[in-house]
Design a protein around this motif. Structure first.
Motif, PDB file in Angstrom:
ATOM      1  N   PRO A 131       0.821  -1.228   0.000  1.00  0.00           N
ATOM      2  CA  PRO A 131       0.000   0.000   0.000  1.00  0.00           C
ATOM      3  C   PRO A 131       0.851   1.273   0.000  1.00  0.00           C
ATOM      4  O   PRO A 131       0.391   2.320  -0.489  1.00  0.00           O
ATOM      5  CB  PRO A 131      -0.821  -0.142   1.276  1.00  0.00           C
ATOM      6  CG  PRO A 131      -0.978  -1.628   1.449  1.00  0.00           C
ATOM      7  CD  PRO A 131       0.335  -2.197   1.014  1.00  0.00           C
ATOM      8  N   GLU A 132       2.059   1.197   0.526  1.00  0.00           N
ATOM      9  CA  GLU A 132       2.943   2.367   0.542  1.00  0.00           C
ATOM     10  C   GLU A 132       3.414   2.756  -0.861  1.00  0.00           C
ATOM     11  O   GLU A 132       3.967   3.835  -1.054  1.00  0.00           O
ATOM     12  CB  GLU A 132       4.154   2.108   1.432  1.00  0.00           C
ATOM     13  CG  GLU A 132       3.857   2.085   2.931  1.00  0.00           C
ATOM     14  CD  GLU A 132       3.022   0.886   3.357  1.00  0.00           C
ATOM     15  OE1 GLU A 132       2.149   1.056   4.236  1.00  0.00           O
ATOM     16  OE2 GLU A 132       3.239  -0.222   2.806  1.00  0.00           O
ATOM     17  N   ASP A 133       3.201   1.899  -1.822  1.00  0.00           N
ATOM     18  CA  ASP A 133       3.563   2.225  -3.213  1.00  0.00           C
ATOM     19  C   ASP A 133       2.449   2.984  -3.934  1.00  0.00           C
ATOM     20  O   ASP A 133       2.620   3.384  -5.086  1.00  0.00           O
ATOM     21  CB  ASP A 133       3.876   0.945  -3.992  1.00  0.00           C
ATOM     22  CG  ASP A 133       5.111   0.232  -3.467  1.00  0.00           C
ATOM     23  OD1 ASP A 133       5.041  -1.009  -3.291  1.00  0.00           O
ATOM     24  OD2 ASP A 133       6.134   0.899  -3.233  1.00  0.00           O
ATOM     25  N   THR A 134       1.324   3.179  -3.267  1.00  0.00           N
ATOM     26  CA  THR A 134       0.217   3.917  -3.864  1.00  0.00           C
ATOM     27  C   THR A 134       0.625   5.364  -4.126  1.00  0.00           C
ATOM     28  O   THR A 134       1.082   6.062  -3.222  1.00  0.00           O
ATOM     29  CB  THR A 134      -1.010   3.874  -2.943  1.00  0.00           C
ATOM     30  OG1 THR A 134      -1.474   2.523  -2.841  1.00  0.00           O
ATOM     31  CG2 THR A 134      -2.126   4.758  -3.479  1.00  0.00           C
ATOM     32  N   ALA A 135       0.461   5.790  -5.373  1.00  0.00           N
ATOM     33  CA  ALA A 135       0.874   7.140  -5.774  1.00  0.00           C
ATOM     34  C   ALA A 135       0.531   7.338  -7.242  1.00  0.00           C
ATOM     35  O   ALA A 135       0.163   6.387  -7.946  1.00  0.00           O
ATOM     36  CB  ALA A 135       2.367   7.324  -5.566  1.00  0.00           C
ATOM     37  N   VAL A 136       0.694   8.566  -7.682  1.00  0.00           N
ATOM     38  CA  VAL A 136       0.708   8.848  -9.110  1.00  0.00           C
ATOM     39  C   VAL A 136       2.155   8.702  -9.577  1.00  0.00           C
ATOM     40  O   VAL A 136       3.060   9.276  -8.974  1.00  0.00           O
ATOM     41  CB  VAL A 136       0.189  10.257  -9.421  1.00  0.00           C
ATOM     42  CG1 VAL A 136       0.288  10.545 -10.925  1.00  0.00           C
ATOM     43  CG2 VAL A 136      -1.258  10.408  -8.941  1.00  0.00           C
ATOM     44  N   TYR A 137       2.343   7.927 -10.617  1.00  0.00           N
ATOM     45  CA  TYR A 137       3.679   7.643 -11.139  1.00  0.00           C
ATOM     46  C   TYR A 137       3.912   8.442 -12.416  1.00  0.00           C
ATOM     47  O   TYR A 137       3.067   8.462 -13.310  1.00  0.00           O
ATOM     48  CB  TYR A 137       3.844   6.153 -11.405  1.00  0.00           C
ATOM     49  CG  TYR A 137       4.075   5.361 -10.140  1.00  0.00           C
ATOM     50  CD1 TYR A 137       3.040   5.182  -9.225  1.00  0.00           C
ATOM     51  CD2 TYR A 137       5.321   4.816  -9.847  1.00  0.00           C
ATOM     52  CE1 TYR A 137       3.256   4.487  -8.045  1.00  0.00           C
ATOM     53  CE2 TYR A 137       5.543   4.109  -8.677  1.00  0.00           C
ATOM     54  CZ  TYR A 137       4.505   3.951  -7.781  1.00  0.00           C
ATOM     55  OH  TYR A 137       4.710   3.252  -6.617  1.00  0.00           O
ATOM     56  N   TYR A 138       5.078   9.083 -12.465  1.00  0.00           N
ATOM     57  CA  TYR A 138       5.439   9.940 -13.585  1.00  0.00           C
ATOM     58  C   TYR A 138       6.731   9.444 -14.231  1.00  0.00           C
ATOM     59  O   TYR A 138       7.675   9.073 -13.526  1.00  0.00           O
ATOM     60  CB  TYR A 138       5.696  11.365 -13.105  1.00  0.00           C
ATOM     61  CG  TYR A 138       4.529  12.039 -12.454  1.00  0.00           C
ATOM     62  CD1 TYR A 138       4.300  11.915 -11.086  1.00  0.00           C
ATOM     63  CD2 TYR A 138       3.652  12.829 -13.196  1.00  0.00           C
ATOM     64  CE1 TYR A 138       3.226  12.537 -10.478  1.00  0.00           C
ATOM     65  CE2 TYR A 138       2.578  13.460 -12.593  1.00  0.00           C
ATOM     66  CZ  TYR A 138       2.375  13.311 -11.234  1.00  0.00           C
ATOM     67  OH  TYR A 138       1.311  13.947 -10.646  1.00  0.00           O
ATOM     68  N   CYS A 139       6.774   9.495 -15.531  1.00  0.00           N
ATOM     69  CA  CYS A 139       8.064   9.323 -16.179  1.00  0.00           C
ATOM     70  C   CYS A 139       8.586  10.695 -16.578  1.00  0.00           C
ATOM     71  O   CYS A 139       7.816  11.649 -16.741  1.00  0.00           O
ATOM     72  CB  CYS A 139       8.011   8.374 -17.373  1.00  0.00           C
ATOM     73  SG  CYS A 139       7.187   8.991 -18.825  1.00  0.00           S
ATOM     74  N   ALA A 140       9.895  10.784 -16.710  1.00  0.00           N
ATOM     75  CA  ALA A 140      10.535  12.059 -16.984  1.00  0.00           C
ATOM     76  C   ALA A 140      11.796  11.830 -17.806  1.00  0.00           C
ATOM     77  O   ALA A 140      12.391  10.751 -17.742  1.00  0.00           O
ATOM     78  CB  ALA A 140      10.870  12.766 -15.679  1.00  0.00           C
ATOM     79  N   ALA A 141      12.182  12.853 -18.542  1.00  0.00           N
ATOM     80  CA  ALA A 141      13.355  12.772 -19.402  1.00  0.00           C
ATOM     81  C   ALA A 141      14.339  13.873 -19.036  1.00  0.00           C
ATOM     82  O   ALA A 141      13.951  15.022 -18.824  1.00  0.00           O
ATOM     83  CB  ALA A 141      12.946  12.905 -20.868  1.00  0.00           C
ATOM     84  N   SER A 142      15.603  13.494 -18.984  1.00  0.00           N
ATOM     85  CA  SER A 142      16.651  14.445 -18.604  1.00  0.00           C
ATOM     86  C   SER A 142      17.803  14.404 -19.594  1.00  0.00           C
ATOM     87  O   SER A 142      18.274  13.331 -19.966  1.00  0.00           O
ATOM     88  CB  SER A 142      17.166  14.107 -17.214  1.00  0.00           C
ATOM     89  OG  SER A 142      18.279  14.923 -16.880  1.00  0.00           O
ATOM     90  N   TYR A 143      18.290  15.592 -19.980  1.00  0.00           N
ATOM     91  CA  TYR A 143      19.510  15.663 -20.772  1.00  0.00           C
ATOM     92  C   TYR A 143      20.733  15.295 -19.941  1.00  0.00           C
ATOM     93  O   TYR A 143      21.749  14.848 -20.464  1.00  0.00           O
ATOM     94  CB  TYR A 143      19.721  17.087 -21.295  1.00  0.00           C
ATOM     95  CG  TYR A 143      18.945  17.446 -22.531  1.00  0.00           C
ATOM     96  CD1 TYR A 143      17.975  18.442 -22.506  1.00  0.00           C
ATOM     97  CD2 TYR A 143      19.201  16.801 -23.736  1.00  0.00           C
ATOM     98  CE1 TYR A 143      17.272  18.776 -23.647  1.00  0.00           C
ATOM     99  CE2 TYR A 143      18.500  17.145 -24.876  1.00  0.00           C
ATOM    100  CZ  TYR A 143      17.540  18.131 -24.823  1.00  0.00           C
ATOM    101  OH  TYR A 143      16.861  18.477 -25.963  1.00  0.00           O
ATOM    102  N   SER A 144      20.636  15.509 -18.656  1.00  0.00           N
ATOM    103  CA  SER A 144      21.775  15.322 -17.772  1.00  0.00           C
ATOM    104  C   SER A 144      21.807  13.911 -17.202  1.00  0.00           C
ATOM    105  O   SER A 144      20.770  13.333 -16.883  1.00  0.00           O
ATOM    106  CB  SER A 144      21.712  16.323 -16.621  1.00  0.00           C
ATOM    107  OG  SER A 144      22.710  16.050 -15.668  1.00  0.00           O
ATOM    108  N   ASP A 145      22.997  13.358 -17.054  1.00  0.00           N
ATOM    109  CA  ASP A 145      23.122  12.077 -16.355  1.00  0.00           C
ATOM    110  C   ASP A 145      23.750  12.265 -14.977  1.00  0.00           C
ATOM    111  O   ASP A 145      24.207  11.314 -14.355  1.00  0.00           O
ATOM    112  CB  ASP A 145      23.906  11.067 -17.174  1.00  0.00           C
ATOM    113  CG  ASP A 145      25.284  11.574 -17.575  1.00  0.00           C
ATOM    114  OD1 ASP A 145      25.959  10.892 -18.357  1.00  0.00           O
ATOM    115  OD2 ASP A 145      25.689  12.660 -17.095  1.00  0.00           O
ATOM    116  N   TYR A 146      23.723  13.522 -14.538  1.00  0.00           N
ATOM    117  CA  TYR A 146      24.238  13.846 -13.218  1.00  0.00           C
ATOM    118  C   TYR A 146      23.137  13.714 -12.191  1.00  0.00           C
ATOM    119  O   TYR A 146      22.083  14.314 -12.324  1.00  0.00           O
ATOM    120  CB  TYR A 146      24.786  15.282 -13.234  1.00  0.00           C
ATOM    121  CG  TYR A 146      25.309  15.779 -11.924  1.00  0.00           C
ATOM    122  CD1 TYR A 146      24.633  16.760 -11.202  1.00  0.00           C
ATOM    123  CD2 TYR A 146      26.503  15.284 -11.409  1.00  0.00           C
ATOM    124  CE1 TYR A 146      25.124  17.215 -10.001  1.00  0.00           C
ATOM    125  CE2 TYR A 146      27.005  15.741 -10.206  1.00  0.00           C
ATOM    126  CZ  TYR A 146      26.317  16.706  -9.509  1.00  0.00           C
ATOM    127  OH  TYR A 146      26.803  17.162  -8.315  1.00  0.00           O
TER     128      TYR A 146
END
Length: 124
Positions: free
Chosen positions: A88-103
């Motif tokens: 139940p602690e995993d309940t959330a809205v999940y987002y993917c995201a893109a980054s130019y940086s690998d830092y």
């Protein structure tokens, strides 16, 4: 410019699994580090994992390591989050995201593009 669309969220019982997908537009998908974040009601958005541009390296926080797996298919412009042993602690809205940086891939402020999110609800 990259547009990201998540899918695969839903309702699952504790102990179950879900597979989230994120489809990206554009021809430069392989130029981005891809991350997944989640946000529960009343909480800050938190990092749940990221994958390098080639897909060869993945990063996870302790809270999901061993349960979540990220993969990507640069030919299909998709990134996937496989989630097992959900609680139940995993309940959330999940987002993917893109980054130019690998830092510091865990830093949400370094991501340039975000999807709209998909709801994951884990019942006890």
């Amino acid at each position: 410019q990259v547009q990201l669309v998540e899918s695969g969220g839903g309702l699952v019982q504790a102990g179950g699994s879900l597979r989230l997908s994120c489809a990206a537009s554009g021809r430069t998908f392989s130029s981005y580090v891809m991350g997944w974040f989640r946000q529960a009601p009343g909480k800050e958005r938190e990092f749940v994992g990221a994958i390098s541009r080639s897909g060869g390296v993945a990063y996870y926080p302790h809270s999901v390591k061993g349960r979540f797996t990220i993969s990507r298919d640069n030919a299909k412009n998709t990134v996937t989050l496989q989630m097992n042993s959900l609680t139940p602690e995993d309940t959330a809205v999940y987002y993917c995201a893109a980054s130019y940086s690998d830092y510091e891939p865990q830093r949400r402020d370094l991501y340039d593009y975000w999807g709209q999110g998909t709801q994951v609800t884990v019942s006890s």
